[in-house]
Structures are given as structure tokens and as C-alpha cells.
Design a protein around this motif. Structure first.
Motif, PDB file in Angstrom:
ATOM      1  N   VAL D  85      -2.380  -1.672  17.242  1.00  0.00           N
ATOM      2  CA  VAL D  85      -2.793  -2.308  16.154  1.00  0.00           C
ATOM      3  C   VAL D  85      -2.591  -1.754  15.106  1.00  0.00           C
ATOM      4  CG1 VAL D  85      -5.216  -0.773  16.001  1.00  0.00           C
ATOM      5  CG2 VAL D  85      -5.335  -3.270  15.336  1.00  0.00           C
ATOM      6  N   SER D  86      -2.369  -2.607  14.014  1.00  0.00           N
ATOM      7  CA  SER D  86      -1.795  -2.065  12.526  1.00  0.00           C
ATOM      8  C   SER D  86      -3.103  -2.203  11.700  1.00  0.00           C
ATOM      9  CB  SER D  86      -0.780  -3.128  11.965  1.00  0.00           C
ATOM     10  OG  SER D  86       0.493  -2.943  12.846  1.00  0.00           O
ATOM     11  N   ILE D  87      -3.372  -1.058  11.002  1.00  0.00           N
ATOM     12  CA  ILE D  87      -4.571  -1.152  10.004  1.00  0.00           C
ATOM     13  C   ILE D  87      -4.100  -0.906   8.663  1.00  0.00           C
ATOM     14  CG2 ILE D  87      -6.667   0.255   9.410  1.00  0.00           C
ATOM     15  CD1 ILE D  87      -6.787   1.467  12.274  1.00  0.00           C
ATOM     16  N   VAL D  88      -4.170  -1.905   7.840  1.00  0.00           N
ATOM     17  CA  VAL D  88      -3.497  -2.154   6.732  1.00  0.00           C
ATOM     18  C   VAL D  88      -4.748  -2.606   5.440  1.00  0.00           C
ATOM     19  CG1 VAL D  88      -1.410  -2.993   7.536  1.00  0.00           C
ATOM     20  CG2 VAL D  88      -3.047  -4.524   7.019  1.00  0.00           C
ATOM     21  N   THR D  89      -5.871  -2.026   5.788  1.00  0.00           N
ATOM     22  CA  THR D  89      -6.892  -2.203   4.786  1.00  0.00           C
ATOM     23  C   THR D  89      -6.866  -0.980   3.701  1.00  0.00           C
ATOM     24  OG1 THR D  89      -8.025  -0.922   6.306  1.00  0.00           O
ATOM     25  CG2 THR D  89      -8.404  -3.075   6.646  1.00  0.00           C
ATOM     26  N   PRO D  90      -7.773  -1.307   2.538  1.00  0.00           N
ATOM     27  CA  PRO D  90      -7.836  -0.233   1.601  1.00  0.00           C
ATOM     28  C   PRO D  90      -8.352   1.022   2.215  1.00  0.00           C
ATOM     29  CG  PRO D  90      -9.011  -2.324   0.814  1.00  0.00           C
ATOM     30  CD  PRO D  90      -8.461  -2.456   2.012  1.00  0.00           C
ATOM     31  N   ASN D  91      -8.013   2.191   1.697  1.00  0.00           N
ATOM     32  CA  ASN D  91      -8.058   3.647   2.276  1.00  0.00           C
ATOM     33  C   ASN D  91      -9.343   3.778   2.992  1.00  0.00           C
ATOM     34  OD1 ASN D  91      -5.703   3.751   1.002  1.00  0.00           O
ATOM     35  ND2 ASN D  91      -6.315   5.126  -0.563  1.00  0.00           N
ATOM     36  N   ASN D  92     -10.514   3.149   2.302  1.00  0.00           N
ATOM     37  CA  ASN D  92     -11.706   3.672   2.779  1.00  0.00           C
ATOM     38  C   ASN D  92     -12.049   2.945   3.777  1.00  0.00           C
ATOM     39  OD1 ASN D  92     -12.027   1.243   1.155  1.00  0.00           O
ATOM     40  ND2 ASN D  92     -14.165   1.562   0.997  1.00  0.00           N
ATOM     41  N   VAL D  93     -11.307   1.889   4.595  1.00  0.00           N
ATOM     42  CA  VAL D  93     -11.501   1.362   5.801  1.00  0.00           C
ATOM     43  C   VAL D  93     -10.479   1.640   6.669  1.00  0.00           C
ATOM     44  CG1 VAL D  93     -12.078  -0.846   6.716  1.00  0.00           C
ATOM     45  CG2 VAL D  93     -12.523  -0.563   4.402  1.00  0.00           C
ATOM     46  N   TRP D 187      -8.306  -2.300  -6.182  1.00  0.00           N
ATOM     47  CA  TRP D 187      -8.833  -1.236  -5.244  1.00  0.00           C
ATOM     48  C   TRP D 187      -8.220   0.099  -5.326  1.00  0.00           C
ATOM     49  CZ3 TRP D 187      -6.202   1.629  -1.586  1.00  0.00           C
ATOM     50  CH2 TRP D 187      -4.959   1.122  -1.012  1.00  0.00           C
ATOM     51  N   ARG D 188      -6.693   0.233  -5.645  1.00  0.00           N
ATOM     52  CA  ARG D 188      -6.349   1.401  -5.911  1.00  0.00           C
ATOM     53  C   ARG D 188      -6.702   2.232  -7.259  1.00  0.00           C
ATOM     54  NH1 ARG D 188      -2.273  -1.417  -3.559  1.00  0.00           N
ATOM     55  NH2 ARG D 188      -0.753  -0.317  -2.051  1.00  0.00           N
ATOM     56  N   THR D 189      -7.528   1.258  -8.402  1.00  0.00           N
ATOM     57  CA  THR D 189      -7.880   2.146  -9.233  1.00  0.00           C
ATOM     58  C   THR D 189      -9.717   2.145  -9.277  1.00  0.00           C
ATOM     59  OG1 THR D 189      -8.200   0.022 -10.587  1.00  0.00           O
ATOM     60  CG2 THR D 189      -6.135   1.585 -10.818  1.00  0.00           C
ATOM     61  N   ASP D 190     -10.100   1.771  -7.952  1.00  0.00           N
ATOM     62  CA  ASP D 190     -11.695   1.912  -7.577  1.00  0.00           C
ATOM     63  C   ASP D 190     -11.828   3.248  -6.848  1.00  0.00           C
ATOM     64  OD1 ASP D 190     -14.064   1.705  -6.848  1.00  0.00           O
ATOM     65  OD2 ASP D 190     -14.026  -0.283  -5.986  1.00  0.00           O
ATOM     66  N   PRO D 191     -12.329   4.170  -7.236  1.00  0.00           N
ATOM     67  CA  PRO D 191     -12.422   5.515  -6.316  1.00  0.00           C
ATOM     68  C   PRO D 191     -13.261   5.267  -5.318  1.00  0.00           C
ATOM     69  CG  PRO D 191     -13.477   5.691  -8.877  1.00  0.00           C
ATOM     70  CD  PRO D 191     -12.781   4.330  -8.607  1.00  0.00           C
ATOM     71  N   LYS D 192     -14.171   4.250  -5.039  1.00  0.00           N
ATOM     72  CA  LYS D 192     -14.787   4.013  -3.905  1.00  0.00           C
ATOM     73  C   LYS D 192     -13.932   3.451  -2.791  1.00  0.00           C
ATOM     74  CE  LYS D 192     -19.183   2.444  -6.224  1.00  0.00           C
ATOM     75  NZ  LYS D 192     -19.504   1.230  -6.894  1.00  0.00           N
ATOM     76  N   ARG D 193     -12.933   2.548  -3.202  1.00  0.00           N
ATOM     77  CA  ARG D 193     -12.055   2.367  -2.147  1.00  0.00           C
ATOM     78  C   ARG D 193     -10.751   3.079  -1.884  1.00  0.00           C
ATOM     79  NH1 ARG D 193     -11.267  -3.897  -3.917  1.00  0.00           N
ATOM     80  NH2 ARG D 193     -12.058  -3.199  -5.632  1.00  0.00           N
TER      81      ARG D 193
END
Lengths: 383, 383, 383, 383
Positions: D85-93, D187-193
Motif C-alpha cells: 500500500v502507498s500512503i500519500v496523506t498529510p504527515n499526521n496521517v 496542509w504544509r503550513t498547518d502545524p497540525k497536519r
């Protein structure tokens, strides 16, 4: 005295008055290595301009002349007269002073092309210089250290037998009709002063000379297609030439004054059986050399190289510190000074000669003839 | 006379005897635009070497001195004495002669860094020059036309507020223990003669000065990690520094003498809110300028540009004909000549000053202190 | 399905068996954007090689054929038969299969040059495709985004009327006699399989097509000097051509397989009255564009550009992330898929056609004829 | 089947729905060498978006899932379920799905950085994969052939002991406040993600990983100065880091998203006692290598080189035909396919691992900590 403890050569100048570009360059070149002292001049055919120009650059008014004939005569008669003269006039005023000074026993440094007509060139070649007066044609690009190294590489056999030579000199400064107020453009686009050729004489000869200097190949024939793109222009502004060399190598030469984005894009590429090299004037401190089957290597001026001897290349500062156009020009001057002083034997073969100048005018003439004959392959000796 | 009809300045030299690199460079620089005449020298602290050197380059033996003190005294007493002096000795012999000549009312042209110790630098700054004697520090890279243009671009606001400054000066020539026979390497790696720093003083200060010259940003603090990689070396040969500027910009400075493949790879990159630029010394006739959201543009020396005024950039030859290190060096000399002659007001702000020299030594000192304190952020005023 | 929710085209292949270079490239190109599914093949004229090759790449053995004739017949008869076929055989085996598949109503994707003889090319052009079968010639360099942008710039008038076109394609891989074991070299240097030309057909046509694609200029005549440098070689390995275009523009074309240091150095430069551009394949994500009198600008693939529409350029990833040869090749494939599916109207004019292929063979033929006639200017329609 | 006759791996994807950049890239990478078949996906956390996305790219609706948990469960239960499986979500996922799939015995290909927190990273490292499930982190730049060659050169001792490492990754796309409509920027500039870091996590880790991959040096400590230049930005957008490596080498790392004129300017330079090398991503088919005292050489992808074995470099096409970002990415995919199929032993050490991912997050965390502590030298193990 020069940097090496040698006496300075007394120099005069023909042309190069206020506003002239190439006279200014010759003066810097003469000064850079301190091998000359400029002491006299006929800076313009208009005496008052000559006087004013001489005054501006600090020449003794009594040695600022109204004509080159006067200068030759009076300077030859002085015990401290000039030993050499730089001729930096438009092309059609090269042959006259060159003859006069050579016959006065004064060494001649002459801008290129040698003359504006082939008849003038051949007549000049027949002149008998007095007292062994020497001649230097300032094909200045041959003074670049890496151009010297390229020549040495070819001569050493490092490239094997040469097969292909690609040389070009694109500019863009004459893409529009020349501004009549631009002194440089005006005479270069006037066939009376520049000779029959435009780009072919101004920059095509430089490209041709560079290819000949580096490869040593003799030209068999040229097939040319010259064009004048700018409306109303009387001389060519784009030059396409195919070259055949003796021994079988082939080449292409492109010179243009109408190629937007090119300032002075002189470039030479040489390919032999074993290796190839390429060099560009706009970054002259680098040269590519690639042996077949090996990675490309980048030679740098003053860098990790062993040949030819650094002396002949006149490397002044360490690699990575760029030298440029003026330094290359100055190298011709300083090595010619050694020739004049009798200790330049090693450099003499490297310095563009009167014979090179005649060949350059033959090249121009043959190319124009070929172009008029729809690209007919034409030998230099045919014109 | 100079090319512009101005009288030549009578020049002396301290250091620069046979075999010295930078003295030779200063002499060419003084000559190129014909604004100086070298007439006296104390070329070595060993009188016989000084005499021999003077003889080689054509100085009147009566004006070749055995010490700079003697030269200052005797030349100041002559009606035709030198008006300016070039100091081209190792770093620890800058402060002494500079003080003597300034106090003798003779203008000083001094190689960088200003001195080998901060105490010397500050003492020199406190000297009262006689008769308005001026001072020039030869941070020669500031003389490149495109460096001048970069400074003008920043000052004009074309980049917006500056955020990031990346400057570096890698070399490889000291990757191995220095050959004791190499005069250049010997004193540069001897802390007594070079000062406490190695690469930081020899090339780090050039990089620092270049960044300061172009951006105009004042330094807030430095955090340094200096290293000496070559076994037995007593001074640093690799310099890593993070920079904080007043107003919030950040920077990095890398200088190295142990980076194989780099000759003199000085490079500056500046990024602002609206645009960025970059320039490299090894191809100094090009500079990148990119406005955010537009394609990158390549500015060339003497090319299609409008500012700053060409005069301040001292463009000698057309774009595409490369100028180099010696021309940039010569521009400092010729513009300083104008300052001396009283008509250089426009150039004075462009010429590296005694204050720049003091700041350079502060930069060296603060960087060494920071490195010893494990990278502690250190203000220049803290040292 | 493709990335855009479109159905995949069922594809067959002629040639491209184990060890073949260009078949492998075509397969990657067909796969990259997921617009094709390779389901059948006649991978070699030797049935067992075809079978083995098909097995290796996962083709159903029942659809791996021993000849292209068999494949055309059987696939045309299947309800799920191939809709398109890629022909990746040596030049002399292009015309045969192309005719058969077009007449079977199967779209053809054919490697270049179109055929090995002009008679074949013209005969193929006369074929009547069944059911509107389309034809794509894989002059793959036209698929580069910046080549598309160059074409658009010229068409938009940004360069003004075109004056000069310089195109070249130097390589070095045939500098020595071809290794008989090198399959690629073997057929390319065999006149029976490659056609009469060597470099002229293999890479000269690519260069010619690129110049034509970008400038839109029609060719008036060619003057050629073809040479075979390597002993024993039966086809040309160096090509020098001067070009005249309708409307007065002039050009030069150089193609070589004997230029050490060049891998695949395809380069195009175009100069008009108002601006110039240049592009090189070995760094295809950059293109220079310079308006007369302004600094040069560097356009990047996917960078700060506005035209032509990004869709036609098929920009897959952000600027600064390099795309290459395979992506450009894939763009031809994916846009041809759109043409096949009926929604490629916008791209059709960008895709090299059968007519382009005929012109390419005319160019080869005329160049060879001109060279034999000592450079006589030769029209494409003369051959 | 793949080009080499190997069976294709059944692949699923988490994230990568319509409009996502990196999912699209992963799909091309999986397809290019034909080693995978994408058969399932949870393309979005919003089920209807996932369905629509799956439909667009041709996934069987019954295998388009509304959550990754569902996909893991159902696919693990199918006899023809996905193997990877390839996981290509934002970092927090990243951590969530990675754990689930590893525990389901499904191989994981995960985008970088590994996770958005160090706790997540370490927890993931503690997971016990079922049935030997493997993990690949797509630090894609390690897939470039010349990056592989650089690593091999260092490992072979060709550079001698490494002294200095300069790595940088400048961009300009976030020079202004991020457009809220730009999904990539949001998402790259959102610390949550993205995690606590901005540029440090998005590109700083790539630069760090590249330096580690090529040199093999282990990190001793970092001293960082992170900055957020754009008003209102909650994460860093400029990263200055000094590096100390075990064994004494020193380095600098610069990453920036606010450097106008830089698209994706990843560059690595490595200097050892005997030689240096440099490589840039924007022209990835070239690499400089210079042995001390010799001219610089330019290695090209697929060019005149002998090591490392071409197979490990996955050279698809001849030198001079550029490969790019997608090919490098595809190489990670295809070599991981070999690992999955059990015949990738030779490549396994070249593929970025879970441990590399943990180290990357440690690097981010230590750098942020150091910057907050005013540049205090910080070990990765300290965080």
C-alpha cells in the motif's frame, strides 16, 4: 620597466582618437604588463582631433601628429623615436600606414582584418620591412591561455586526427539598422571603410582564425551563404559557411550580427578520432576536453594542467580568478615585445602574422565569391 | 595621464618584492587605467631583496628603500614624493606602515584584512591622518561591475526587504599540509603573520565584506564553527558561520580551503520579499536576478541594463567580452585616484574604508570567539 | 483507466523484442500516463524470439504473433482486438506493417524516420486507412514542454520574423567502427536496414523536424556535405547542411555520430527580428528567451510562464523537478490516445504526422543528393 | 508483468484523491516499470471523494474504500488482496495507516517525513509487522542514478575521509502567505497536519536524508536557526543548520521556501581529503567529481562510468537522454518490488527504511529544539 626587468618599448598609435573603442583597448593591452610606453600618435586624420586626443591621454603635443606619414617620418628621425606602432583605424586605413612604418623600420601592430581588399593585402605582404621590422596582427582571441592550451592539445595528438571543426561567432548588436551616431557601427556597415564584407570581415575572420590557430588544419575550400537581413544594409550580417580542410576534416562556421541574445558568443569545438574539446569566449577560463569513452573534464585557466608551459600561456593570477578579454589582448602585446627585444623566439609561432592576415582576407574574398556563386566550393587560392 | 586626461598619481609600494603574488596584482591594477605611476618602494624588509625587486621593475634605485619608515620620511620630504602608497605585506605588517604613511599625509591603499589583531585595527582607526590622507582597503571583489549592480538593485528596493543571505568562498589549495616552499601558503598558515585566523581572515572576510557591501545590512551577531582539518595546521581551514542581521534577515557564510574542486568559488546569493539574485566570481560577467513569479533573468556586465550609472561600474568593454579579477581590482585603484584628485565624490561610498577594515577584524575576532564558545551567538561589539 | 478517467487504448507492438532499445522506450511511454494497455505483439521476425519476448513482458501467448501480417489479421478479427499498434522495427520494416495496419483500421504509432526509401514513404502516404485510422510519427523531442512553448512563442510573433535557425544533434557513440555485437549500432550502420543515410536519417531527421516544428518555416532548399569518417562505414556519420527557408530565413544543421564528448546533444537556436531563443535536450527543463535589448530570461518547464496552455504541454510535476526523455515521449502517446478517443482536437496539430514523415524522408534524400552534387542547392520537391 | 518478466505487485493507495500532487506522482512511479498494478484505494477520508477519485482512475468501485481501516481489513481478507500500500496523506496521517497495514501483513510505501511527531515515529518503529511486511520511505532523491553513484564513490574511498558536507534545498513557492485555495500549501503550513516543522519537515528532511545517504556519516549534533519570515505563518519557512558528524566532519544545511528564483534547488556537495563531488537536482543527469590536483570531471547518468553496477542505478536510457524526478521515484518503487518478490537483496540497503524515517523525525525535532535554545548543539538522541 616591465614586470620582468625588461626595458619598455616606445610605442606610437595610428587612429584611436576620442570615442574610438579599439584604440582604447590597444592602449590598455600595451600597458597591462608594462612592456610599452605610448609616446606618440596620429590619433585621427583630422589634425585637431588628433591633437585633442593626444592631449587627453597625456602625449607630448610635439609628438601628436596630423597624419601617419608625418609621424613615421619624424619619429624615424628621432633617436628616441617610436620602435613600434599600433594601427587601430578602420580596415581601409590599415595597408597605408602598415607599409609606411614597416619601410621606416618600425614594428607594426595592426588590428584585423589586415586590409579591406585582397589587392591591398597582397601588396602589403610584398613590402620589404626595413631593419627587420616585425608585424603582429591582433587576432586577440589567440591570446587566451586556454586557446593556447587547446592548440597544444591538438598538436600533441591528444585528439587524434581531427575530423570536425565547429566554430561560431554570434552577436546581436546590429539586429536593427545601425544608429548613424554609433561610430563603431557606422564604419563597420560601410563597404568603403570595412571592405566588401560586413560580419564576415569583422567577426567571421576572428572565428576562422581561431579555428586555424587551434587546429593547425589548412583550408581546402569554402562553400558560403552570406545574407544581409537588415533592410538597407550594404554588407552581410549573417554568414553560413561549410569548410573543407586539407586531409579530410570538415567544418562549419557561423557568424552573425543579428542573433538576439548573443553578445560576443565566439565558440570553438574541435573533434578528433580520440577526443573532443570546446571553448567559449564568454567564459574563457574554462575549456571542456573529453576523451572518447571517458567522462568530460573541465580544464581551467591556471588550473590543474601541465601543458603547454605556463609561460607561453601567460597565466598571471591563480585559477578561479577570472582573466578576460583585456588580458588576452595584453598577452599578444607583451609577447610581441619579447619578439621585438629579441627574446621572444618561443612565442613567435603563437603570434598572428602578416601571412595570417593575408589568409584572412583571402578567406573573406573567397567566401563572398562562393556565396555569389550559389555556394560553389571555392579555394582560397582561387581568389 | 589617465585615459580621461587626468594627471597620474605618484605611487609607492610596501612589500610586493620578487615572488609575491598580491604585490604584482596591485601593480597591474594601478597601471591598467593609467591613473598611477609607481615611483618608489620598500619591497621587502630585507634591504637587498628590496633593491633587487625595485631594479627588476624599473624603480629608480635612489627611491628603493630598505624600510617603510625610511620611505615615508624621505618621500614626504621630496617635492615630487609619492602621494599614495600600496601596502601589500602579510597581515601583521599592515598597521605599522599604514599609521606611518597616514601621519605623513600620504594616502594609503592597504590589502585586507586590515590588521592581524583587533587592537591594531582599533589603534589604526584612531590615527589622525595628516593633510586629509585617505584610506582604501582592497576588498577587490566589490569592484566587479555586477557586484556594484547587485548593491544598487538591493538599495533600489528591487528585492524588497532582505530575508536571507547565503555567501561562500570555497577553495582547495590548502587541502594538504602547506608546502613550506610556497610563500603564499606559508604566511597564511602562520598565526603570527596572518593573525589568529586562517581561512576566516584570508577569504572569510572577503565573503563577509561582499555580503555587507551588497546588502547594506548591519550584522547583529554570529554563531561560528571553525575547524582545522589538516593535521598540524595552526589556524582554521574551514569556516561555518550562521549570521543574524539587524532587522531580522538571516545568513550563512561558508569559507573553506579544503574543498577539492573549488578554486576561488566566491558566491553570493541574496533573497528578499520580492526578488532574489546570485553572483559567482568564477564567471563574474553574469548575475541572476529573479522577481518572484517571473522567469529568471541573466544580467551581463555591460549588457542590457540601465542602472546603476555605467560610470560607477567602470565598464571598459562591451558585454560578452569578459572582464575579470584584475579589472575589478583596477577599478578600486582608479576610483580611489579620483578621490585623491578630488573628483571622486560619487565613488567614495563604494570604496572599502578603514571602518570596513575594522569591522572585518571584528568579524574575524567575534567568529573565533563564538567558535571557542561552542557557537554562542556573539555580537561584533562584544569583542 | 488513465489518470483522467478515460478508458485505456488496447495496443500492439511490432518489433521491440528482448534487447531492443526503442521498443522498451515505447512501452514505458505507453504506460506512463496509463492511456494504453499492451495486449499483443509481433516482437520479432523470428517467431521464437517474439514468443519469448512476449512472455517476458507478460503478453498472453495467444496474442504473441510470429509476423505482423498475422497479428493485423487476427487482431482485426477480435472484438477486443488492438486499436493501435506501435511499430519499432528498423527503418526498412516501417512501411510494410504501417500499410497493413492502417488498411486494417488500426491506428499506427511509428518510429522515425518514416521509411528507408522515398518510394516507400510516398507509397505509404497514398494508403487509404480503413475506419479513419490515424498515424503518429514519434519525433519524440516535439513532446518536450519547452519545445511546445518555443513553437508557441514563434507562432505568437514574440520573435518577430525569423531570420536564422541553428540546429544540431551531435553524438559520439559511433566514433569507432561499430561493435558488431551492438544491435543498435549494427542496423543503423547497415544501409539495407537504415536506408541510404546514416546520421542523416537517425538523428539528422530529428534535428530537421525539431527546427520545422518550432519555427513552422517551410524549407526552400538544402546544400549538404555528408561525410563518412570511420573506415569501412557504408553510411554517413557526419552531416553538414545549410538551409534556406521560404520567406528568406537561413539555417544550419549539424548532425554527427563522431563528436567525442557529445552524448545526445540536440540543440535548437532560433533568431528573429525581435528576439531569440535556445533549447538543449540534455537539460530540457530550461529554455533561453531573449528580447533584443533586454536581459536574457530563462524559462523553466512548469515555471513562471503563461503560454501555451499548460494542458498542451502536459506538465506533470512542478518546475524545478526535472522531467526528461521518457515523459516527452509519453506525451506524444497520451495526446495521441486523446486523438484516438476523439477528444484530442487541440493536440492533433502538435503531433508529428505521416506528412511530416514523408517530408523527413524527402529531407534525407535531398541532402544525400545535394552532397553527391557537391553541395548543389536542392529542393525537397526535386527528389 | 514487469519489463523483466516478473509478476506485478497488487497495490493499494491511502490518500491521493483528485487534486493531490504526491498521490499522482506515486501512481506514475508505480506504473513506469510495470512492477505494480493499482487495484484498491482509500483515496480520501471523505468517502464520496474517495469513490469519485477511484472511479476517475479506474479502480473497481468495490475496492474503493471510505477509510484505510476498512481497506486494510477487507483487502487482507481477499485471496487477491493488495500486497502493498502507498500512503500519500498529510504527515499526521502516516503513522495510523502504516501501523494498520504492517500489522495486516501488507507492505508499506510511505511518503516522508515518516510522521508528524516523534512519539508517533517511535511508536511506529515498535510495531511488529505481520508476515514479514516491509517498509519503504519515499525519500525519492536517493533514487537518482548519480546520487547512487555519489554514494558508491564515497563508500569506495575515492574521496578519502570526508571533511565537509554542504547541502541545501531552496524553493520560493511560499514566499508569500499561502493561498488558502492551494491544497499543497495549506496542509504544509498547518502545524497540525505537517507537524511542528514547516520547511524543516517538508524539504529539510530530504536534504538531511540525501547527505546521510551519500556520505554514510552519522550525525553527532545540530545547531539550528529556524525562522518564519512570512507574516502570520505558524511554521518555519527558512532553515539554517550547522552539522557535526561523528568522526569530525562538519556540514551546513540550508532549506528555504522563501528564496525567489529557486524552484526545487536541492544540491549536495561533499568534500573529502582526496576529492570532492557535487550534484544538483535541477540537472540530475550530471555530477561533478574532482580529485585534488586534477581537472574537474563531469559524470553523466548512463555515461562513461563503471561503478556502481548499472543495475543498482536502474539506468533506463542512454546517457545524454535526460531522466528526471519520476524515473528516480520509480526506481524506489521497482526496487522495492524486487524486495517484496524476494529478489531485491542487492537493493535493500539502498532503499530508505523505517529507521531512516525515525531518524528524520529526530532530526526535525532536534533542530527545532536547538533553534529554540538559541542554537545549542543538540544530539538527535537528546530529543
Amino acid at each position: 620597466m616591465s614586470e620582468n626587468g625588461k626595458r619598455r618599448i616606445r610605442l606610437g598609435m595610428v587612429g584611436g582618437g576620442t570615442g574610438a573603442f579599439i584604440g582604447y583597448v590597444h592602449r590598455i593591452a600595451s600597458r597591462l604588463d608594462n612592456d610599452y610606453e605610448l609616446v606618440a600618435g596620429a590619433f585621427s586624420s583630422r589634425p585637431e582631433v588628433s591633437r585633442e586626443s593626444g592631449k587627453n591621454i597625456g602625449i607630448d603635443p610635439s609628438r601628436t601628429y596630423g597624419s601617419y606619414e608625418e609621424m613615421a617620418k619624424k619619429e624615424a628621425a628621432r633617436p628616441d623615436g617610436i620602435e613600434a606602432v599600433s594601427i587601430v583605424t578602420p580596415n581601409n586605413v590599415h595597408a597605408g600606414p602598415a607599409k609606411v612604418f614597416l619601410e621606416a623600420g618600425i614594428h607594426v601592430i595592426c588590428d584585423k582584418p589586415l586590409t579591406s581588399t585582397l589587392a591591398d593585402a597582397r601588396a602589403l605582404a610584398a613590402v620589404k620591412p626595413a631593419r627587420g621590422a616585425k608585424f603582429l596582427l591582433t587576432h586577440n582571441y589567440t591570446g587566451y591561455p586556454l586557446v593556447r592550451q587547446a592548440r597544444e592539445l591538438v598538436a600533441s595528438g591528444a585528439l587524434g586526427k581531427i575530423r570536425v571543426v565547429q566554430v561560431e561567432y554570434p552577436q546581436d548588436w546590429l539586429s536593427l539598422p545601425a544608429d548613424p551616431g554609433n561610430k563603431q557601427a557606422a564604419w563597420r556597415t560601410d563597404p568603403k571603410r570595412s571592405g566588401a564584407g560586413g560580419a564576415i570581415g569583422d567577426i567571421g575572420t576572428h572565428a576562422y582564425n581561431l579555428a586555424r590557430f587551434v587546429t593547425g588544419l589548412k583550408t581546402a575550400a569554402v562553400s558560403a551563404d552570406l545574407q544581409s537581413f537588415v533592410k538597407g544594409r550594404k554588407v552581410d550580417d549573417n554568414v553560413h559557411i561549410m569548410l573543407r580542410f586539407q586531409g579530410g576534416a570538415r567544418g562549419m562556421l557561423w557568424a552573425s550580427q543579428v542573433a538576439p541574445g548573443n553578445e560576443n558568443g565566439l565558440q570553438l569545438r574541435v573533434y578528433g578520432e580520440k577526443a573532443g574539446l570546446s571553448w567559449r569566449q564568454d567564459n574563457p577560463n574554462q575549456m571542456w576536453f573529453t576523451e572518447l569513452g571517458k567522462p568530460a573534464t573541465l580544464f581551467t585557466r591556471g588550473g590543474a594542467i601541465s601543458q603547454p608551459p605556463a609561460a607561453s600561456m601567460n597565466v598571471r593570477i591563480p585559477g578561479g580568478h577570472p582573466e578576460g578579454y583585456l588580458e588576452a589582448f595584453a598577452t599578444l602585446y607583451s609577447q610581441f615585445a619579447d619578439v621585438i627585444r629579441g627574446d621572444g623566439k618561443a612565442y613567435a609561432p603563437l603570434l598572428p602574422s602578416l601571412a595570417d592576415g593575408v589568409e584572412g582576407v583571402e578567406f573573406i574574398t573567397a567566401s563572398i565569391a562562393s556565396s555569389k556563386a550559389d555556394g560553389k566550393w571555392t579555394k582560397l587560392s582561387d581568389v
